[in-house]
Design an enzyme around this catalytic site. Structure first.
Site, PDB file in Angstrom:
ATOM      1  N   SER A   1       0.824  -1.197   0.000  1.00 33.74           N
ATOM      2  CA  SER A   1       0.000   0.000   0.000  1.00 33.74           C
ATOM      3  C   SER A   1       0.872   1.267   0.000  1.00 33.74           C
ATOM      4  O   SER A   1       1.719   1.435  -0.860  1.00 33.74           O
ATOM      5  CB  SER A   1      -0.981  -0.043   1.176  1.00 33.74           C
ATOM      6  OG  SER A   1      -2.039   0.871   0.997  1.00 33.74           O
TER       7      SER A   1
ATOM      8  N   ASP B   1      -5.718  -3.865  -2.570  1.00 39.77           N
ATOM      9  CA  ASP B   1      -4.690  -3.590  -1.562  1.00 39.77           C
ATOM     10  C   ASP B   1      -4.247  -4.868  -0.842  1.00 39.77           C
ATOM     11  O   ASP B   1      -5.071  -5.653  -0.363  1.00 39.77           O
ATOM     12  CB  ASP B   1      -5.279  -2.601  -0.547  1.00 39.77           C
ATOM     13  CG  ASP B   1      -4.231  -1.992   0.365  1.00 39.77           C
ATOM     14  OD1 ASP B   1      -3.482  -2.745   1.014  1.00 39.77           O
ATOM     15  OD2 ASP B   1      -4.174  -0.753   0.453  1.00 39.77           O
TER      16      ASP B   1
END
Length: 389
Positions: free
Chosen positions: A58, A224
């Site tokens: 991320s 993610d």
């Protein structure tokens, strides 16, 4: 624009402890808290510590790309430019002194924190994401805006502007990012050791639903990596080879915390537990595995050569070449005024506080110089944490 911190001294030649063949930086996801990781890097560069491998998820993937995708003399400036681009001070101009009545302790800071986060939700962040129009609830299924509240196209342009992808893929730093395959639910790592990485891989690693849209990579859609594992430490430990390694594990969420006393605390603590990804559980598990491997190595050493078959000989040879590993664990410590919105509160002031905290924690950690030393052979995996009792 003025820089948030004193610039690091020109880096010394890449330094590594004696006997260390790899220095790794492992970066957890955490949105706006990622400025803490930028401060950690500034502290490492200030100390002249070179990097051989960066693994991120991320926002950790974005920070890692900015470092690996720039020459050493440009890395800190690229991080500054990125964080100056994606943060704003909508409520009060940064650097302008607040009247005393508006700066009266944590209650006012908490109000500013929540209000700034609310504006991010309404307006997005420059250079990062903008609200989708129409809203996904009003969009036709299958349309461009149907599966996310925001459009992350601005982030693609920011990364393309600040990252040299040729250097990232062909430079001295190995680079890995984690993401989740939306269709299969399986976790995947994109690694320059096997894959040519571009902006889409970094964006896939940070495509947190339902805020940001899934990203298509090689015919597959990804979200993610923090949905499955927000900490890419396991990828490093599973691919050590035979190289003695010093790893800086930088976490943005703390597994340890106070028991909540009200709903805001519940929401914040839930997020900490969810995204801390049990980093210490991972390190403890690999330490136990290494201890068992060392016991097996000692046992096989007692067996005469002629009593071993081919597979046992190969196993003994592998165990004799086990690398030594030192992990320095740095964890962001939430401030009193911060709540569950801490990872999407993108004010300039908060960013600079997070950055400063990372720099100061790194300096404090590096003052324990003996932690950097490679342990003697057979010591297993050593873990040091400035804030752990």
């Amino acid at each position: 624009m003025d820089q948030p911190h004193t610039q690091a001294r020109p880096p010394a030649p890449d330094w590594r402890p004696e006997g260390c063949r790899r220095v790794a930086l492992v970066l957890q996801g955490g949105g706006a808290l990622g400025a803490f990781q930028a401060g950690v890097f500034e502290g490492l560069q200030e100390a002249g510590i070179g990097l051989d491998w960066i693994a991120g998820v991320s926002i950790g993937a974005a920070n890692g790309a900015l470092i690996a995708g720039n020459p050493p003399e440009r890395r800190l400036a690229a991080l500054h430019e990125f964080w100056d681009t994606i943060t704003t001070e909508r409520l009060w101009p940064y650097g302008l002194d607040l009247p005393e009545v508006l700066d009266a302790g944590d209650w006012m800071r908490q109000w500013r924190h929540e209000a700034s986060a609310a504006l991010t939700m309404l307006q997005g962040q420059p250079g990062f994401f903008t609200p989708n129009v129409p809203n996904p609830w009003l969009s036709a299924p299958g349309s461009r805006t149907a599966t996310a509240f925001y459009d992350s196209a601005p982030l693609r342009e920011t990364l393309r502007r600040l990252v040299d992808w040729g250097r990232l893929n062909n430079g001295d730093i190995r680079f890995s990012v984690g993401a989740v395959n939306v269709g299969s639910g399986n976790f995947a790592y994109f690694d320059t050791a096997t894959t040519r990485i571009g902006a889409e891989h970094v964006m896939a690693s940070g495509a947190l639903p339902p805020a940001l849209p899934m990203v298509r990579v090689g015919g597959q859609h990804y979200w993610d990596g923090g949905l499955v594992s927000n900490t890419p430490l396991a990828h490093l430990l599973e691919n050590l080879g035979e190289r003695n390694t010093l790893a800086f594990q930088v976490d943005l969420f703390s597994a340890r915390g106070a028991v909540p006393r009200a709903m805001p605390g519940v929401l914040s603590r839930q997020k900490d537990i969810q995204y801390s990804s049990r980093t210490r559980l991972v390190t403890d598990a690999y330490r136990r595995i290494r201890a068992l491997e060392l016991e097996l190595r000692r046992a096989l050493a007692l067996v005469p050569e002629e009593r071993l078959d081919e597979g046992q000989r190969a196993l003994r040879q592998r165990l004799e070449r086990l690398p030594e590993v030192v992990i320095l664990h740095l964890i962001y410590r939430q401030q009193a005024h911060e709540g569950q919105a801490k990872d999407y509160e993108f004010s300039t002031g908060a960013m600079r506080e997070h950055w400063r905290a990372g720099l100061e924690d790194t300096r404090a950690t590096l003052r324990h110089g003996h932690w950097l030393a490679m342990p003697p052979p057979g010591s297993g995996i050593q873990v040091h944490d400035l804030h752990r009792p």
